[in-house]
Enzyme design. Structure first.
Site, short mmCIF file in Angstrom:
data_model
loop_
_atom_site.label_atom_id
_atom_site.label_comp_id
_atom_site.label_asym_id
_atom_site.label_seq_id
_atom_site.Cartn_x
_atom_site.Cartn_y
_atom_site.Cartn_z
N LYS A 1 0.84 -1.43 -0.27
CA LYS A 1 -0.06 0.40 0.16
C LYS A 1 0.77 1.50 -0.12
CE LYS A 1 -0.23 -0.34 5.12
NZ LYS A 1 -1.21 -0.25 6.17
N ARG B 1 22.37 3.19 7.58
CA ARG B 1 22.60 4.74 7.44
C ARG B 1 22.95 5.55 8.16
NH1 ARG B 1 18.05 5.94 3.82
NH2 ARG B 1 17.40 5.39 5.44
#
Lengths: 162, 162, 162, 162, 162, 162
Positions: free
Chosen positions: F43, F92
């Site tokens: 979605k 990250r």
């Protein structure tokens, strides 16, 4: 190079339950884990490299897949000498993260085939640090729940001498 | 044990407006606040424990609900000795957070009935640190807006001697 | 005061590719960039302030819009003396952020017309730190990709003497 | 390209005292500051882009060195169209830092001559966020100390309609 | 105002072992803890405010010093209405810290006599979040070790209906 | 269970150079890497799970040690079904760290034999995020340096339709 060997480097001054947790979980993933005591961290250390190696050896002696060693000089050079390619490190917190990030990037830049893999420290060990344990122990606090029994005894002996 | 007493420990070398802010706001919550100067932080300190206690006392002398004290050894032992159960600490920033988190967890592990409660430092004090204030003061910068007047005078005196 | 001058302060012990990146990008924004070596950081430094200034000068010698200087005392006093109002700083990571935040707020409080502007370090330099480079270099690791050639040579010379 | 123009982009929904602080301090450094309202942030916004521009204009109307504008599409394209090269952004906290870091790196990668410069938000504004101000205002809390008077009135009007 | 009452606000959708830990430790410090379910968080919630209150009540029913309530509108208004001055919050991690910092500063600015006190979540609960627990539960994962038994049953019921 | 298989889960909407970097470096450590696209993230996604799998397959088709798959339900259930025990994730930045920390702890709690290993993203990819790339691409910015060529083409096609 052997990707089934993981080098677990550190100063381990002293070795805590958090370090032991990483070694044990590392053994589930890698065929061999080499606990590598950094010699250059000897100044200002509580235990000598020899003492630290002896304490760690007592803890892992039963498992032929763990080796306790010491290294001098650049970590990546040591990793290559051992014909390994994986450095294993535990991450406890954000401050760890940043320092470890810098270190991992630099090691990878210096020697491209060396990779650092991180494990999150178990929640029950996430607040442990060797330096705090030394501090508490020095002030006669009870650290028996934070370190293996042999380390606890060694700490008591050290600070009894004071 | 008395849960209406809060122990506010620190090295307070020197006591800043940020520390004063925590004491004042702590008094709104607790019936008694004990400002506890850590003795083991004396080495490399600018002010002696005695000097630090005297400066803090000058600032809080009017309020019978504040007590200035010094402690040696483990903080949790001191808290228990004082029959208190609350350690009060100010949080300024993320780096603070991690260190304080480790400390609070370890203190709670060493002595379960001792709890650390944190207050966020007021925005106007969030960037103050004793070490930066010492650095600026040493270089003859004006720190009068960061510390109470008596601390300002004491800093000027210290660095005039140089 | 001249808002087209940026003061780029630091200890630069030694000057890395990350520092050079900030100077070069700073020159795209400001008419003049003054690289200002902090003298108070001399103790425990590898290179003397003079050596550091000489190395930086070699790197920027072609550009009349860069000036290499040293300063003693408070940074804001130096900025005012130079009739500048901008301090330029590189940000690498979160730990940087917090320290720099405190420093910038304090400098602004001490001298309102001085502003600190931050640039994010280029990704390829984000993990570089002078202290790690010194550490790697001392252990005979190859740091040629992290520092300009003249700095590399100077590092090799320094550690060959050991 | 003109390095004396700074583009200050944002959704400014609504414009707070923190945003005003950055504009005012930006004007001390740059000859012109263009406050650029991002159009793509309109969905789920409280004020339309037009309303936001009108409110900001009221606040900076006296200063010919500030311009209020709106932009659609990529920020770097807008910066280049304006013949500017500097994006100005305020940093409040660590979470800001990471998102801003990613954005600045990506913008620099997409368009190399565009640089993002950061200013630390003033301590008294460091905890302000447009979304929290909207939330408090919606619940009929008094936000007059966090936003300029015209924004305060506009917020009251908006939520009176509910 | 009564400084011996602590308001512990949250959406508690659902109440986890981490929340229970804060309530229990809060009771060691404060004479009364009011667990206050935020009504405005109802949209997109799994449990209705009524369901959440019922689940929490089941858990604390034995202790007359805990009260379960719901509030609408501004938290500080609710705190004042209850004649309390302390908001109690748990801190798990750095992301928490920043959001909580903003919230605490803003609440203190809106209503000066309201103070937020923070407790560090116990290590064993530090990684728990209501949203992750919902996610895991929805995917039929076993969350019985993260929530009290009654919450576990309620989650199973909710997702059995799907 | 096979410790030489690493599951690399994600939404990969779309797959970036940063993801490719982790896969390639993962292959240096593990004998097999399974790139597992999360179905529940469909979605609000730009590409369908099928499209994402096809794009990733194009990139790794030459290497028999990489497998591209999709999973529904709990990640740990999928890992166990695949008889693997290692989840591989890239880190990250600090915001990543906290979320990943929570996720890894929860997964380990739900299924003790599953371990999450982290690699630091290469510096040149550290600022890449799928959502930013979608945003830039949607605004017709050039993202060819951030994603593999086939992903670049797919993005251009998607947004040409608008």
């Amino acid at each position: 190079m052997n990707r089934h060997i993981a080098i677990y480097p550190g100063s381990f001054d002293p070795f805590t339950n958090g370090h032991l947790d990483i070694v044990q979980r590392g053994l589930e993933i890698f065929e061999k884990v080499i606990v590598a005591v950094a010699c250059n961290s000897e100044k200002n250390s509580l235990f000598s490299v020899k003492e630290r190696m002896k304490l760690i050896s007592e803890l892992v002696t039963d498992n032929p897949r763990v080796q306790v060693d010491a290294f001098d000089g650049l970590l990546v050079d040591y990793v290559v000498k051992k014909e390994a390619r994986v450095i294993l490190r535990g991450l406890r917190a954000v401050t760890d993260f940043e320092f470890e990030f810098q270190l991992a990037q630099m090691n990878h830049a210096v020697c491209e085939q060396v990779e650092t893999l991180f494990m999150m420290t178990s929640p029950s060990c996430a607040y442990l640090s060797s330096s705090m344990i030394k501090e508490v122990s020095k002030l006669k606090g009870d650290v028996s729940q934070f370190v293996p029994p042999c380390v606890h005894q060694a700490l008591q002996k050290k600070f009894a001498r004071d």
